[in-house]
Design an enzyme around this catalytic site. Structure first.
Site, PDB file in Angstrom:
ATOM      1  N   GLU A  28     -24.709  12.179 -22.677  1.00  0.00           N
ATOM      2  CA  GLU A  28     -23.608  11.832 -21.768  1.00  0.00           C
ATOM      3  C   GLU A  28     -23.972  12.046 -20.309  1.00  0.00           C
ATOM      4  O   GLU A  28     -23.688  11.211 -19.476  1.00  0.00           O
ATOM      5  CB  GLU A  28     -22.385  12.725 -22.047  1.00  0.00           C
ATOM      6  CG  GLU A  28     -21.484  12.270 -23.155  1.00  0.00           C
ATOM      7  CD  GLU A  28     -20.312  13.234 -23.353  1.00  0.00           C
ATOM      8  OE1 GLU A  28     -19.186  12.757 -23.401  1.00  0.00           O
ATOM      9  OE2 GLU A  28     -20.530  14.458 -23.455  1.00  0.00           O
ATOM     10  N   CYS A  49      -7.788   5.153 -16.820  1.00  0.00           N
ATOM     11  CA  CYS A  49      -7.631   4.925 -15.393  1.00  0.00           C
ATOM     12  C   CYS A  49      -6.513   5.782 -14.838  1.00  0.00           C
ATOM     13  O   CYS A  49      -5.733   6.344 -15.594  1.00  0.00           O
ATOM     14  CB  CYS A  49      -7.306   3.476 -15.130  1.00  0.00           C
ATOM     15  SG  CYS A  49      -5.560   3.136 -15.301  1.00  0.00           S
ATOM     16  N   HIS A  94     -36.458  12.820 -44.415  1.00  0.00           N
ATOM     17  CA  HIS A  94     -35.967  11.529 -44.913  1.00  0.00           C
ATOM     18  C   HIS A  94     -35.988  10.467 -43.829  1.00  0.00           C
ATOM     19  O   HIS A  94     -35.321   9.449 -43.950  1.00  0.00           O
ATOM     20  CB  HIS A  94     -34.550  11.694 -45.474  1.00  0.00           C
ATOM     21  CG  HIS A  94     -34.486  12.635 -46.628  1.00  0.00           C
ATOM     22  ND1 HIS A  94     -35.005  12.326 -47.866  1.00  0.00           N
ATOM     23  CD2 HIS A  94     -34.032  13.902 -46.722  1.00  0.00           C
ATOM     24  CE1 HIS A  94     -34.836  13.356 -48.678  1.00  0.00           C
ATOM     25  NE2 HIS A  94     -34.262  14.339 -48.008  1.00  0.00           N
ATOM     26  N   LYS A 111     -12.595   9.914 -18.803  1.00  0.00           N
ATOM     27  CA  LYS A 111     -11.878  10.962 -19.524  1.00  0.00           C
ATOM     28  C   LYS A 111     -10.599  10.368 -20.090  1.00  0.00           C
ATOM     29  O   LYS A 111     -10.064   9.414 -19.541  1.00  0.00           O
ATOM     30  CB  LYS A 111     -11.532  12.044 -18.511  1.00  0.00           C
ATOM     31  CG  LYS A 111     -11.088  13.338 -19.113  1.00  0.00           C
ATOM     32  CD  LYS A 111     -12.245  14.279 -19.229  1.00  0.00           C
ATOM     33  CE  LYS A 111     -11.852  15.598 -19.825  1.00  0.00           C
ATOM     34  NZ  LYS A 111     -12.993  16.256 -20.443  1.00  0.00           N
ATOM     35  N   TRP A 153     -10.953   1.735 -14.718  1.00  0.00           N
ATOM     36  CA  TRP A 153     -12.065   1.815 -15.668  1.00  0.00           C
ATOM     37  C   TRP A 153     -12.036   0.479 -16.382  1.00  0.00           C
ATOM     38  O   TRP A 153     -11.224   0.242 -17.276  1.00  0.00           O
ATOM     39  CB  TRP A 153     -11.868   2.974 -16.633  1.00  0.00           C
ATOM     40  CG  TRP A 153     -13.054   3.230 -17.502  1.00  0.00           C
ATOM     41  CD1 TRP A 153     -14.163   3.964 -17.185  1.00  0.00           C
ATOM     42  CD2 TRP A 153     -13.248   2.778 -18.851  1.00  0.00           C
ATOM     43  NE1 TRP A 153     -15.037   3.977 -18.249  1.00  0.00           N
ATOM     44  CE2 TRP A 153     -14.500   3.258 -19.270  1.00  0.00           C
ATOM     45  CE3 TRP A 153     -12.499   2.004 -19.723  1.00  0.00           C
ATOM     46  CZ2 TRP A 153     -15.025   2.993 -20.542  1.00  0.00           C
ATOM     47  CZ3 TRP A 153     -13.010   1.743 -20.987  1.00  0.00           C
ATOM     48  CH2 TRP A 153     -14.258   2.241 -21.379  1.00  0.00           C
ATOM     49  N   GLU A 181     -23.101  18.054 -31.107  1.00  0.00           N
ATOM     50  CA  GLU A 181     -22.412  18.198 -29.821  1.00  0.00           C
ATOM     51  C   GLU A 181     -23.441  18.403 -28.696  1.00  0.00           C
ATOM     52  O   GLU A 181     -23.299  17.864 -27.597  1.00  0.00           O
ATOM     53  CB  GLU A 181     -21.410  19.361 -29.884  1.00  0.00           C
ATOM     54  CG  GLU A 181     -20.699  19.699 -28.593  1.00  0.00           C
ATOM     55  CD  GLU A 181     -19.895  18.546 -27.984  1.00  0.00           C
ATOM     56  OE1 GLU A 181     -19.686  17.524 -28.649  1.00  0.00           O
ATOM     57  OE2 GLU A 181     -19.512  18.687 -26.806  1.00  0.00           O
ATOM     58  N   ARG A 236     -10.775  10.152 -14.573  1.00  0.00           N
ATOM     59  CA  ARG A 236     -10.349   9.306 -15.676  1.00  0.00           C
ATOM     60  C   ARG A 236     -11.010   7.940 -15.646  1.00  0.00           C
ATOM     61  O   ARG A 236     -11.155   7.284 -16.675  1.00  0.00           O
ATOM     62  CB  ARG A 236      -8.849   9.090 -15.608  1.00  0.00           C
ATOM     63  CG  ARG A 236      -8.115  10.323 -15.910  1.00  0.00           C
ATOM     64  CD  ARG A 236      -6.670  10.133 -15.627  1.00  0.00           C
ATOM     65  NE  ARG A 236      -5.970  11.097 -16.432  1.00  0.00           N
ATOM     66  CZ  ARG A 236      -5.156  10.793 -17.410  1.00  0.00           C
ATOM     67  NH1 ARG A 236      -4.905   9.559 -17.709  1.00  0.00           N
ATOM     68  NH2 ARG A 236      -4.587  11.728 -18.102  1.00  0.00           N
ATOM     69  N   LYS A 286     -23.820  15.957 -25.488  1.00  0.00           N
ATOM     70  CA  LYS A 286     -23.750  16.446 -24.115  1.00  0.00           C
ATOM     71  C   LYS A 286     -24.954  15.945 -23.328  1.00  0.00           C
ATOM     72  O   LYS A 286     -24.829  15.460 -22.220  1.00  0.00           O
ATOM     73  CB  LYS A 286     -23.766  17.967 -24.137  1.00  0.00           C
ATOM     74  CG  LYS A 286     -22.709  18.852 -23.574  1.00  0.00           C
ATOM     75  CD  LYS A 286     -21.374  18.388 -23.261  1.00  0.00           C
ATOM     76  CE  LYS A 286     -20.743  17.537 -24.304  1.00  0.00           C
ATOM     77  NZ  LYS A 286     -19.399  17.201 -24.273  1.00  0.00           N
ATOM     78  N   ASN A 327      -2.651   0.454 -16.668  1.00  0.00           N
ATOM     79  CA  ASN A 327      -3.633   1.199 -17.453  1.00  0.00           C
ATOM     80  C   ASN A 327      -3.542   0.683 -18.870  1.00  0.00           C
ATOM     81  O   ASN A 327      -2.451   0.645 -19.432  1.00  0.00           O
ATOM     82  CB  ASN A 327      -3.262   2.689 -17.396  1.00  0.00           C
ATOM     83  CG  ASN A 327      -4.164   3.548 -18.262  1.00  0.00           C
ATOM     84  OD1 ASN A 327      -5.173   3.090 -18.779  1.00  0.00           O
ATOM     85  ND2 ASN A 327      -3.791   4.805 -18.416  1.00  0.00           N
ATOM     86  N   GLY A 328      -4.667   0.284 -19.468  1.00  0.00           N
ATOM     87  CA  GLY A 328      -4.636  -0.179 -20.859  1.00  0.00           C
ATOM     88  C   GLY A 328      -5.192  -1.579 -20.998  1.00  0.00           C
ATOM     89  O   GLY A 328      -5.952  -2.056 -20.145  1.00  0.00           O
TER      90      GLY A 328
HETATM   91  N1  GLU Z   1      -7.519  -3.659 -18.513  1.00  0.00           N
HETATM   92  C1  GLU Z   1      -7.346  -3.429 -17.124  1.00  0.00           C
HETATM   93  C2  GLU Z   1      -8.549  -3.879 -16.332  1.00  0.00           C
HETATM   94  O1  GLU Z   1      -9.618  -4.061 -16.825  1.00  0.00           O
HETATM   95  C3  GLU Z   1      -7.007  -1.983 -16.806  1.00  0.00           C
HETATM   96  C4  GLU Z   1      -8.135  -1.044 -17.059  1.00  0.00           C
HETATM   97  C5  GLU Z   1      -7.781   0.393 -16.762  1.00  0.00           C
HETATM   98  O2  GLU Z   1      -7.074   0.994 -17.597  1.00  0.00           O
HETATM   99  O3  GLU Z   1      -8.252   0.906 -15.733  1.00  0.00           O
HETATM  100  O4  GLU Z   1      -8.439  -4.074 -15.176  1.00  0.00           O
END
Ligand code: GLU
Length: 609
Positions: free
Chosen positions: A489, A2, A505, A604, A74, A482, A27, A486, A99-100
């Site tokens: 994705e 994020c 196989h 990303k 995200w 790869e 991101r 691609k 973020n996290g």
């Molecule tokens: N874990 C948080 C959420 O779900 C932050 C996600 C993020 O890094 O955007 O809101």
């Protein structure tokens, strides 16, 4: 992952914050929000969807205020929705972006509910803001409250906190997710990536693990994990590519595909002399570390993992050392054997890939002789924590599907092959041949880009397909992998890659007219074997698309379309065959009408586990 942006300034900052988010949108992009302090009150606007939605909302109802934070999300905990979008508030006083992942959020949530806090989202993040609010009562100031809060958090976070009652201060904390402080004149900023702040400053200090900092208009005070004041070096950013600019290209991905000759030229610059790769390409003192290496363990994820897979063929074949390649999320959670004199190589575009970083830290504890990262982001965690770093110099890569980072990684790994090989019996003729090949890659990539028109036509055949199979042998097997990655994705076509010897196989059972088979066929010693595999597909009514060397003697017919790839030597072949596969997935995605630069569900710089 994020994006986070924060500012403390005298002028109104909402627009600066949103422009920062735009630059970070690649991101994470399921929702976005901003909160600013205006005359002692918090105002917040959040929207589901892209930053543009937020931006339009702010055009209609602008927010005034000189201190603010913003976020593109995200989602990890709680669906993408407006109520789950950041910033989150506590009691209308505290606003937080994060973020996290907070792993102990359930326990904290119960505790905070017991204290009377009411939750208004499903996110793990919301525990941070209520906890800060609670801790503030005893701590007396925002810095101390955040310091007390982060002690209770388990997991990964980059977070920025503001308090409406203390309107000229942000407190930021980093553990597992990157944060950078940007220094302006009478105003200061914070972001999860310096790209976000390039319009307002070029002076940056990267926070280190465990750092907490308070940022005001005039001052930035940083404290390390023990709470002691520390100085983090302020550097002028060398980022030259303005990520905000797509130029003449319709998508970042296409721009980045076409930037490959330049990116490869940059990565080669100053690193080859007299037919040799300079050890200094891998950082100061690299010669000391590289000298005694007998085994290489490569750790990476996604596209970078495919680069590592190709390098295994080279290191074992040409450098004379054994090599294992493993996906970071597997390596970090299993017990593995440490070979004597082992070098651990991590590959990561962002240098912040959570799994890769954790695997590198584990490897250090295990006693690897040295660690090297192949990385595109100066100042990133992997670069800082590794003994050696090969800086890719590929320029910012914005398209979520990696293209130029992959080919530049291959170049770096080819250089590493010679640097290690030199100490393990690689002849100087061989080294000269590889460096010669390296230097001619940019021009050859340019030629390969000339296949674009032919590939636009070819892409039509895939418009109604649900599945595709990619085949390659030897170091072209990772290239097939790869290519398949691609395609899935960005066009959402289900694609698998097989080493072509594996066909019989199992996967041969899938072959019919609805399963296009894409073959990479350079003219190497495995060509005849590959041709037999092609016949096996033909005999079962499969339709093939063969990317082949001019001398490989494939001819187009009813069951096979042959695309002639410029003739190239064995060292550069994997790199050159990557180009048409990138173009193929791009053009198929265009026909399918997908969001090429921001494919669904992906992001990303994967800074969560
Ligand atoms: N874990 C948080 C959420 O779900 C932050 C996600 C993020 O890094 O955007 O809101």
């Amino acid at each position: 992952m994020c994006g986070i942006v924060g500012a403390v300034a005298q002028r109104d900052v909402a627009e600066i914050l949103v422009e920062g988010l735009r630059r970070l949108e690649y991101r994470g992009y399921d929702s976005a929000g901003v909160a600013v302090i205006n005359q002692g009150e918090l105002s917040r606007t959040r929207r589901l969807g892209k930053v543009q939605e937020l931006s339009s909302a702010l055009d209609a109802a602008p927010l005034a205020g000189g201190t603010g934070i913003a976020h593109t999300r995200w989602a990890t905990h709680g669906e993408p929705s407006e109520r789950n979008a950041h910033p989150h508030l506590s009691e209308g006083d505290i606003a937080v972006v994060h973020n996290g992942i907070i792993e102990n959020h359930n326990k904290l949530r119960e505790m905070l509910k017991g204290l009377g806090y009411v939750f208004s989202s499903d996110t793990d993040t919301e525990v941070i803001c209520h906890l800060v609010h609670h801790e503030l009562k005893a701590a007396g100031n925002l810095l101390a409250a955040v310091q007390a809060t982060v002690k209770q958090l388990e997991g990964a976070y980059g977070t920025v906190v503001i308090d409406r009652r203390d309107s000229e201060r942000m407190v930021v904390a980093r553990s597992g997710s990157p944060l950078v402080i940007g220094f302006g004149l009478g105003e200061n900023f914070v972001a999860s990536d310096q790209l976000a702040l390039l319009p307002v400053t070029r002076s940056f200090a990267f926070l280190e693990e465990g750092d907490v900092a308070e940022v005001t208009r005039r001052e930035v005070n940083i404290f390390d994990v023990t709470g002691s004041p520390v100085k983090r070096e302020i550097k002028e950013s060398e980022v030259t590519h303005d990520a905000g600019d797509k130029g003449e290209y319709r998508h970042y991905m296409l721009k980045e595909i076409y930037e490959q000759p330049t990116a490869i030229t940059h990565t080669l610059e100053g690193r080859i002399a007299g037919g040799k790769v300079l050890d200094s390409a891998f950082g100061e003192n690299a010669a000391e570390f590289l000298k005694n290496i007998k085994h290489v363990q490569i750790i990476a994820c996604g596209t970078s993992y495919h680069a590592g897979m190709a390098a295994r063929y080279w290191l074992e074949d040409w450098a004379g050392v054994s090599c294992n390649v493993e996906i970071a999320s597997e390596f970090r959670y299993r017990k593995s054997h440490l070979f004597p004199n082992s070098l651990l190589v991590t590959i990561s575009q962002s240098g912040e890939t959570a799994d890769t970083l954790a695997a590198m830290r584990l490897a250090k504890e295990m006693g690897y002789k040295a660690t090297l990262t192949i990385c595109n982001s100066a100042g990133s965690s992997l670069v800082r924590e590794s003994d050696m770093a090969y800086m890719m110099k590929a320029g910012a890569e914005i398209g979520v599907a990696s293209t130029k980072a992959f080919t530049v990684q291959l170049v770096g790994l080819l250089m590493l092959t010679t640097a290690i090989g030199r100490y393990n019996g690689m002849s100087s003729e061989m080294e000269a041949a590889i460096t010669q090949s390296l230097l001619s890659i940019p021009a050859k990539v340019e030629q390969a880009l000339g296949l674009n028109e032919a590939i636009i036509e070819l892409a039509e055949d895939f418009a109604d397909k649900q599945h595709a199979l990619f085949l390659g042998r030897g170091d072209q097997y990772p290239i097939a992998m790869e290519g398949a990655l691609k395609l899935k994705e960005i066009s959402y076509i289900h694609a698998e890659a097989y080493a072509s010897g594996e066909l019989k196989h199992g996967p041969l059972a899938l072959i019919d007219a609805d399963m296009p088979v894409i073959v990479v066929a350079p003219n190497n010693e495995l060509l005849e074997k590959l041709k037999s595999n092609v016949e096996e597909v033909r005999a079962r009514g499969g339709l093939m698309y063969v990317f082949a060397d001019v001398d490989a003697e494939f001819e187009s017919d009813d069951t096979m379309k042959v695309i002639q790839v410029p003739h190239c030597d064995e060292f550069m072949a994997p790199l050159i065959y990557t180009i048409p596969l990138q173009l193929l997935s791009y053009h198929v995605a265009l026909i399918k009408g997908t969001d090429v630069d921001q494919p669904r569900n992906l992001a990303k710089s994967v800074t969560v586990e």
